[in-house]
Design an enzyme around this catalytic site. Structure first.
Site, PDB file in Angstrom:
ATOM      1  N   ARG A 242      44.574  37.897  32.495  1.00  0.00           N
ATOM      2  CA  ARG A 242      45.586  38.455  31.610  1.00  0.00           C
ATOM      3  C   ARG A 242      46.838  38.699  32.437  1.00  0.00           C
ATOM      4  O   ARG A 242      46.785  39.351  33.482  1.00  0.00           O
ATOM      5  CB  ARG A 242      44.966  39.772  31.120  1.00  0.00           C
ATOM      6  CG  ARG A 242      45.631  40.526  30.151  1.00  0.00           C
ATOM      7  CD  ARG A 242      44.728  41.684  29.701  1.00  0.00           C
ATOM      8  NE  ARG A 242      44.865  42.882  30.502  1.00  0.00           N
ATOM      9  CZ  ARG A 242      44.962  44.107  30.006  1.00  0.00           C
ATOM     10  NH1 ARG A 242      44.919  44.286  28.701  1.00  0.00           N
ATOM     11  NH2 ARG A 242      45.057  45.148  30.769  1.00  0.00           N
TER      12      ARG A 242
ATOM     13  N   THR B 145      52.904  40.531  30.270  1.00  0.00           N
ATOM     14  CA  THR B 145      52.861  40.180  28.840  1.00  0.00           C
ATOM     15  C   THR B 145      51.518  40.525  28.203  1.00  0.00           C
ATOM     16  O   THR B 145      51.418  40.577  26.982  1.00  0.00           O
ATOM     17  CB  THR B 145      53.089  38.664  28.665  1.00  0.00           C
ATOM     18  OG1 THR B 145      51.977  37.972  29.271  1.00  0.00           O
ATOM     19  CG2 THR B 145      54.380  38.201  29.312  1.00  0.00           C
TER      20      THR B 145
ATOM     21  N   ASP C  72      40.307  49.009  36.248  1.00  0.00           N
ATOM     22  CA  ASP C  72      40.284  47.543  36.316  1.00  0.00           C
ATOM     23  C   ASP C  72      38.888  47.094  36.740  1.00  0.00           C
ATOM     24  O   ASP C  72      38.490  47.254  37.903  1.00  0.00           O
ATOM     25  CB  ASP C  72      41.332  47.046  37.315  1.00  0.00           C
ATOM     26  CG  ASP C  72      41.484  45.531  37.251  1.00  0.00           C
ATOM     27  OD1 ASP C  72      40.469  44.823  37.388  1.00  0.00           O
ATOM     28  OD2 ASP C  72      42.610  45.059  37.055  1.00  0.00           O
TER      29      ASP C  72
ATOM     30  N   ASP D 183      38.556  44.568  39.728  1.00  0.00           N
ATOM     31  CA  ASP D 183      38.858  45.176  41.030  1.00  0.00           C
ATOM     32  C   ASP D 183      37.728  46.087  41.481  1.00  0.00           C
ATOM     33  O   ASP D 183      37.386  46.135  42.671  1.00  0.00           O
ATOM     34  CB  ASP D 183      40.162  45.976  40.953  1.00  0.00           C
ATOM     35  CG  ASP D 183      41.386  45.067  40.959  1.00  0.00           C
ATOM     36  OD1 ASP D 183      41.246  43.885  41.337  1.00  0.00           O
ATOM     37  OD2 ASP D 183      42.465  45.533  40.586  1.00  0.00           O
TER      38      ASP D 183
HETATM   39  C1  PRP Z   1      40.218  41.943  32.334  1.00  0.00           C
HETATM   40  C2  PRP Z   1      38.865  42.025  31.659  1.00  0.00           C
HETATM   41  C3  PRP Z   1      39.052  41.112  30.469  1.00  0.00           C
HETATM   42  C4  PRP Z   1      40.492  41.358  30.088  1.00  0.00           C
HETATM   43  C5  PRP Z   1      40.534  42.274  28.915  1.00  0.00           C
HETATM   44  O1  PRP Z   1      40.338  40.786  33.072  1.00  0.00           O
HETATM   45  O2  PRP Z   1      37.797  41.641  32.477  1.00  0.00           O
HETATM   46  O3  PRP Z   1      38.821  39.749  30.740  1.00  0.00           O
HETATM   47  O4  PRP Z   1      41.127  41.974  31.229  1.00  0.00           O
HETATM   48  O5  PRP Z   1      41.830  42.452  28.461  1.00  0.00           O
HETATM   49  P1  PRP Z   1      42.349  41.865  27.068  1.00  0.00           P
HETATM   50  O6  PRP Z   1      41.308  42.216  26.055  1.00  0.00           O
HETATM   51  O7  PRP Z   1      43.640  42.608  26.846  1.00  0.00           O
HETATM   52  O8  PRP Z   1      42.554  40.395  27.212  1.00  0.00           O
HETATM   53  P2  PRP Z   1      41.625  40.453  33.976  1.00  0.00           P
HETATM   54  O9  PRP Z   1      42.610  39.677  33.189  1.00  0.00           O
HETATM   55  O10 PRP Z   1      42.102  41.706  34.627  1.00  0.00           O
HETATM   56  O11 PRP Z   1      41.054  39.431  35.044  1.00  0.00           O
HETATM   57  P3  PRP Z   1      40.056  39.665  36.268  1.00  0.00           P
HETATM   58  O12 PRP Z   1      38.685  39.927  35.693  1.00  0.00           O
HETATM   59  O13 PRP Z   1      40.123  38.382  37.006  1.00  0.00           O
HETATM   60  O14 PRP Z   1      40.565  40.854  37.059  1.00  0.00           O
HETATM   61  N1  URA Z   2      41.026  45.016  31.826  1.00  0.00           N
HETATM   62  C1  URA Z   2      40.377  45.916  32.608  1.00  0.00           C
HETATM   63  O1  URA Z   2      39.765  45.552  33.630  1.00  0.00           O
HETATM   64  N2  URA Z   2      40.412  47.208  32.240  1.00  0.00           N
HETATM   65  C2  URA Z   2      41.047  47.645  31.142  1.00  0.00           C
HETATM   66  O2  URA Z   2      41.027  48.851  30.864  1.00  0.00           O
HETATM   67  C3  URA Z   2      41.720  46.688  30.356  1.00  0.00           C
HETATM   68  C4  URA Z   2      41.684  45.389  30.705  1.00  0.00           C
END
Ligand code: PRP
Ligand code: URA
Length: 208
Positions: free
Chosen positions: A104, A108, A199, A202
């Site tokens: 994400r 945006t 997150d 992370d």
């Molecule tokens: C996080 C999470 C979801 C997404 C949720 O991933 O694991 O995939 O955000 O948010 P949304 O419902 O608003 O799309 P992230 O994009 O942070 O990627 P990552 O797991 O690689 O850190």
């Molecule tokens: N992605 C995450 O990892 N945590 C949140 O709270 C939202 C999106």
């Protein structure tokens, strides 16, 4: 359809994830355990059959080995979905696993797909796995990518979500059953779930 999987063990373990002081190892363990417990609900309606394979019990009785009718494909959204996969696979060792790379954009909040590979299995139940359902953009993009490849039987298994994310997925794909362990209050201005757990990626991988 939305199912909130309520279980006292999930509630206790969820607080481990929510606690900002929980270290990465304990975070991963609790996440995997919750995914195992949630599996009972997500897969409770699977049909089984008596296969031709025979097993013999210690009393000498012979039985047809029970097998699942449907093949199961797990589709974790990278990265955080990876943290739940072993918990589900421990319950369904025969499940095959694909990977969907979506991140994400931090400004945006829009999803970007960078990887897609699902096993070649005929007419499986595909379970999209991701701990977080925030705006719903990532889950919706993942489901769209799966449907585009011809898969039709799809469920979404997340841990913590908000109504906005649930609504986005339900509007785009009313046929996809959503499972959550908790429906949280709201998204903050950065698109994070509150109270949430921060997150997820992370915290699983210790990247921050
Ligand atoms: C996080 C999470 C979801 C997404 C949720 O991933 O694991 O995939 O955000 O948010 P949304 O419902 O608003 O799309 P992230 O994009 O942070 O990627 P990552 O797991 O690689 O850190
Ligand atoms: N992605 C995450 O990892 N945590 C949140 O709270 C939202 C999106």
């Amino acid at each position: 359809m939305l199912t909130i999987v309520k279980h006292p063990l999930i509630e206790v373990k969820l607080d481990i994830l929510r606690d900002e002081n929980t270290k990465s190892k304990e975070f991963r363990e609790a996440l995997e355990e919750i995914a195992s417990i949630m599996s009972y609900e997500v897969f409770k309606d699977l049909e089984v059959y008596d296969s031709d394979e025979i097993i013999t019990t210690p009393t000498g009785a012979a039985l047809h080995k029970t097998k699942l009718k449907k093949k199961i494909v797990l589709a974790p959204i990278l990265r955080a979905g990876i943290g739940m996969v072993d918990g589900v696979r421990n319950m369904i060792p025969t499940a095959r696993t694909g990977h969907i790379g979506i991140f994400r954009d931090e400004k945006t909040l829009l999803p970007h797909e960078y990887y897609f590979k699902l096993p070649e299995v005929k007419d499986p139940l595909v379970v999209v796995i991701d701990p977080m359902l925030a705006t719903g953009g990532s889950a919706t993009a993942a489901i769209a990518a799966i449907k585009k490849r011809g898969f039709t039987d799809i469920r979404l298994m997340c841990l913590v979500g908000v109504q906005e994310g649930v609504d986005a997925v339900e509007k785009a794909f009313p046929d996809v059953h959503i499972y959550l362990a908790a429906l949280d209050d709201h998204l903050n201005k950065n698109g994070y779930i509150v109270p949430g757990l921060g997150d997820a990626g992370d915290r699983i991988f210790g990247t921050k």
